[in-house]
Scaffold this motif. Structure first.
Motif, PDB file in Angstrom:
ATOM      1  N   ALA A   1      23.062  -3.434   8.676  1.00  0.00           N
ATOM      2  CA  ALA A   1      23.869  -2.950   7.551  1.00  0.00           C
ATOM      3  C   ALA A   1      24.412  -4.164   6.808  1.00  0.00           C
ATOM      4  N   ALA A   2      24.585  -4.029   5.501  1.00  0.00           N
ATOM      5  CA  ALA A   2      25.091  -5.146   4.694  1.00  0.00           C
ATOM      6  C   ALA A   2      25.588  -4.619   3.370  1.00  0.00           C
ATOM      7  N   ASP A   3      26.522  -5.356   2.779  1.00  0.00           N
ATOM      8  CA  ASP A   3      26.947  -4.997   1.433  1.00  0.00           C
ATOM      9  C   ASP A   3      26.101  -5.780   0.433  1.00  0.00           C
ATOM     10  N   VAL A   4      26.256  -5.435  -0.843  1.00  0.00           N
ATOM     11  CA  VAL A   4      25.408  -6.023  -1.878  1.00  0.00           C
ATOM     12  C   VAL A   4      25.570  -7.539  -1.964  1.00  0.00           C
ATOM     13  N   PRO A   5      26.793  -8.099  -1.994  1.00  0.00           N
ATOM     14  CA  PRO A   5      26.914  -9.567  -2.085  1.00  0.00           C
ATOM     15  C   PRO A   5      26.258 -10.282  -0.907  1.00  0.00           C
ATOM     16  N   ASP A   6      26.455  -9.762   0.317  1.00  0.00           N
ATOM     17  CA  ASP A   6      25.867 -10.417   1.483  1.00  0.00           C
ATOM     18  C   ASP A   6      24.338 -10.367   1.420  1.00  0.00           C
ATOM     19  N   LEU A   7      23.788  -9.217   1.049  1.00  0.00           N
ATOM     20  CA  LEU A   7      22.337  -9.091   0.976  1.00  0.00           C
ATOM     21  C   LEU A   7      21.770  -9.937  -0.164  1.00  0.00           C
TER      22      LEU A   7
ATOM     23  N   LEU B   1      14.235   4.726   2.287  1.00  0.00           N
ATOM     24  CA  LEU B   1      14.240   3.597   3.209  1.00  0.00           C
ATOM     25  C   LEU B   1      15.630   3.009   3.416  1.00  0.00           C
ATOM     26  N   ALA B   2      16.598   3.398   2.613  1.00  0.00           N
ATOM     27  CA  ALA B   2      17.965   2.880   2.749  1.00  0.00           C
ATOM     28  C   ALA B   2      18.947   3.947   2.286  1.00  0.00           C
ATOM     29  N   ALA B   3      20.167   3.818   2.741  1.00  0.00           N
ATOM     30  CA  ALA B   3      21.216   4.769   2.352  1.00  0.00           C
ATOM     31  C   ALA B   3      22.557   4.059   2.401  1.00  0.00           C
ATOM     32  N   GLN B   4      23.527   4.583   1.632  1.00  0.00           N
ATOM     33  CA  GLN B   4      24.868   4.010   1.652  1.00  0.00           C
ATOM     34  C   GLN B   4      25.611   4.526   2.881  1.00  0.00           C
ATOM     35  N   ALA B   5      26.322   3.615   3.514  1.00  0.00           N
ATOM     36  CA  ALA B   5      27.042   3.968   4.742  1.00  0.00           C
ATOM     37  C   ALA B   5      28.153   4.966   4.434  1.00  0.00           C
TER      38      ALA B   5
ATOM     39  N   LEU C   1      18.049  -1.977  -3.850  1.00  0.00           N
ATOM     40  CA  LEU C   1      18.579  -1.022  -2.877  1.00  0.00           C
ATOM     41  C   LEU C   1      18.473   0.408  -3.395  1.00  0.00           C
ATOM     42  N   ARG C   2      18.721   0.592  -4.692  1.00  0.00           N
ATOM     43  CA  ARG C   2      18.598   1.934  -5.278  1.00  0.00           C
ATOM     44  C   ARG C   2      17.138   2.416  -5.184  1.00  0.00           C
ATOM     45  N   GLN C   3      16.196   1.486  -5.386  1.00  0.00           N
ATOM     46  CA  GLN C   3      14.790   1.870  -5.286  1.00  0.00           C
ATOM     47  C   GLN C   3      14.430   2.223  -3.844  1.00  0.00           C
ATOM     48  N   LEU C   4      14.963   1.455  -2.891  1.00  0.00           N
ATOM     49  CA  LEU C   4      14.721   1.773  -1.482  1.00  0.00           C
ATOM     50  C   LEU C   4      15.318   3.129  -1.130  1.00  0.00           C
ATOM     51  N   GLU C   5      16.460   3.447  -1.728  1.00  0.00           N
ATOM     52  CA  GLU C   5      17.102   4.733  -1.485  1.00  0.00           C
ATOM     53  C   GLU C   5      16.209   5.875  -1.976  1.00  0.00           C
TER      54      GLU C   5
ATOM     55  N   ALA D   1       0.823  -1.214   0.000  1.00  0.00           N
ATOM     56  CA  ALA D   1       0.000   0.000   0.000  1.00  0.00           C
ATOM     57  C   ALA D   1       0.853   1.258   0.000  1.00  0.00           C
ATOM     58  N   LEU D   2       2.129   1.119   0.363  1.00  0.00           N
ATOM     59  CA  LEU D   2       3.026   2.274   0.380  1.00  0.00           C
ATOM     60  C   LEU D   2       3.837   2.374  -0.899  1.00  0.00           C
ATOM     61  N   GLY D   3       3.552   1.502  -1.866  1.00  0.00           N
ATOM     62  CA  GLY D   3       4.239   1.577  -3.146  1.00  0.00           C
ATOM     63  C   GLY D   3       5.406   0.637  -3.287  1.00  0.00           C
ATOM     64  N   LEU D   4       5.603  -0.289  -2.347  1.00  0.00           N
ATOM     65  CA  LEU D   4       6.711  -1.237  -2.418  1.00  0.00           C
ATOM     66  C   LEU D   4       6.211  -2.576  -2.916  1.00  0.00           C
ATOM     67  N   ASP D   5       6.932  -3.167  -3.875  1.00  0.00           N
ATOM     68  CA  ASP D   5       6.551  -4.513  -4.290  1.00  0.00           C
ATOM     69  C   ASP D   5       7.206  -5.530  -3.368  1.00  0.00           C
ATOM     70  N   GLU D   6       6.988  -6.803  -3.631  1.00  0.00           N
ATOM     71  CA  GLU D   6       7.449  -7.857  -2.727  1.00  0.00           C
ATOM     72  C   GLU D   6       8.968  -7.887  -2.608  1.00  0.00           C
ATOM     73  N   VAL D   7       9.676  -7.678  -3.717  1.00  0.00           N
ATOM     74  CA  VAL D   7      11.149  -7.715  -3.686  1.00  0.00           C
ATOM     75  C   VAL D   7      11.691  -6.585  -2.827  1.00  0.00           C
ATOM     76  N   HIS D   8      11.153  -5.372  -3.015  1.00  0.00           N
ATOM     77  CA  HIS D   8      11.639  -4.226  -2.248  1.00  0.00           C
ATOM     78  C   HIS D   8      11.333  -4.386  -0.760  1.00  0.00           C
ATOM     79  N   GLU D   9      10.129  -4.907  -0.446  1.00  0.00           N
ATOM     80  CA  GLU D   9       9.783  -5.108   0.957  1.00  0.00           C
ATOM     81  C   GLU D   9      10.692  -6.146   1.605  1.00  0.00           C
ATOM     82  N   THR D  10      10.972  -7.233   0.863  1.00  0.00           N
ATOM     83  CA  THR D  10      11.848  -8.281   1.403  1.00  0.00           C
ATOM     84  C   THR D  10      13.257  -7.747   1.632  1.00  0.00           C
ATOM     85  N   ALA D  11      13.736  -6.930   0.682  1.00  0.00           N
ATOM     86  CA  ALA D  11      15.080  -6.363   0.816  1.00  0.00           C
ATOM     87  C   ALA D  11      15.148  -5.421   2.019  1.00  0.00           C
TER      88      ALA D  11
END
Length: 334
Positions: free
Chosen positions: A23-29, A52-56, A44-48, A4-14
């Motif tokens: 915190a995690a890097d791309v390979p670990d996530l 909802l997310a940012a680079q450390a 992650l870019r979509q979450l940004e 309902a907030l505009g996130l699909d299943e992949v973005h919500e799971t991420a």
């Protein structure tokens, strides 16, 4: 949950995975999500972009989750604002529509709806929009709309919309006819039966009506009639059919069950099964059809009819019908 907030299943799971680890890097996530690294990076870019997310800071390639109460709260606030604007637009459009409808042009008094899907959708809309009463004539040959598939009827009745329905005798002979009508009676709808119904018809709040336009051989089409002389005529037609139709009495769910002692039934009068048998007989069904619809034996039906004749002190079924109506055996009490 967050769609309902505009996130699909992949973005919500991420986002959930990032919240759980902090915190995690791309390979670990990517391993946690069982996704490829390119897909994980896009998520992650979509979450940004949603905040909802940012680079450390100082850690290239490492991502951290934004605090849910802050990030999701902002998204919720934005959605509320969008809904409020949409509600305001709907209100303004409704006011504009009512203003235009105050002096309708002749061609605006009726709509032509063509195609099974369009007819079924308009049929549902009329009922979902009703606030007081829906009146319907139901024939035994559904073309575009089947009463058994009409979920809007149950929804409207649940909101307190009154239903008055006259069904053609043939409807009772359908495999699920008695069960469907029992469900309607269980929702406190008023149902009557006539040998023949002149046409399919639905009237909502005496302000809109829907009636078939074409014959069975053509692509189905229907008229939606607004408040005008034609609507008054259709309402008059319904009332005439309603007055001459017989009330229907059935158990809930299309099944018959004996009532235990102490339920208020007169031990010297007809019980609930007797009255259901009588109601279907008065609707025009044969003894065999009544036995099949109520899951009773043919001899059981005939025995109960004889008992009813004894109770009414009559010698013919014609007399039984008259006395049953006079005594209120076939009138359904709310």
């Amino acid at each position: 949950m967050l769609s309902a907030l505009g996130l699909d299943e992949v973005h919500e799971t991420a986002y959930r995975a990032l919240v759980s680890v902090g915190a995690a890097d791309v390979p670990d996530l990517a391993r946690r999500l069982t996704l490829g690294e390119p897909a994980t990076d896009r998520a992650l870019r979509q979450l940004e972009r949603h905040g909802l997310a940012a680079q450390a800071t100082g850690r290239p390639g490492r991502w951290v989750a934004a605090p849910p109460e802050v990030a999701l709260g902002a998204l919720l606030a934005r959605r509320r604002q969008e809904l409020e604007r949409a509600e305001l637009s709907a209100t303004l459009l409704a006011q504009e529509y009512r203003a235009r409808e105050a002096e309708p042009a002749v061609h605006d008094l009726v709509e032509v709806v063509t195609g099974r899907g369009a007819i079924a959708q308009r049929f549902l809309q009329l009922q979902l929009g009703a606030t007081e009463e829906v009146c319907a004539l139901v024939t035994g040959d559904p073309i575009a709309v089947s009463g058994a598939d009409n979920e809007a009827e149950a929804e409207a009745a649940g909101r307190g919309v009154a239903y008055r329905v006259v069904v053609e005798q043939e409807v009772l002979s359908r495999p699920t006819g008695v069960r469907d009508l029992s469900a309607a009676l269980g929702r406190d709808e008023e149902v009557r039966v006539a040998d023949r119904v002149p046409t399919k018809l639905l009237i909502a709040d005496r302000s809109l009506a829907m009636v078939p336009l074409t014959a069975r051989t053509a692509e189905p089409s229907a008229l939606v009639v607004h408040d005008c002389g034609l609507l008054e005529s259709l309402s008059g037609l319904f009332e005439a059919v309603w007055r001459h139709a017989l009330p229907l009495r059935l158990g809930r769910g299309g099944t018959v069950a004996t009532h235990p002692q102490g339920t208020g039934e007169d031990p010297d009068g007809p019980d609930s099964i007797d009255l259901e048998v009588l109601s279907l007989l008065l609707a025009g069904l044969t003894d065999a059809s009544v036995a099949k619809q109520l899951d009773l034996g043919l001899r059981t039906v005939q025995r109960r009819v004889r008992r009813l004749m004894e109770l009414a002190d009559v010698t013919t079924r014609l007399q039984l019908g008259w006395h049953a109506y006079e005594r209120g055996w076939v009138a359904r009490t709310r």
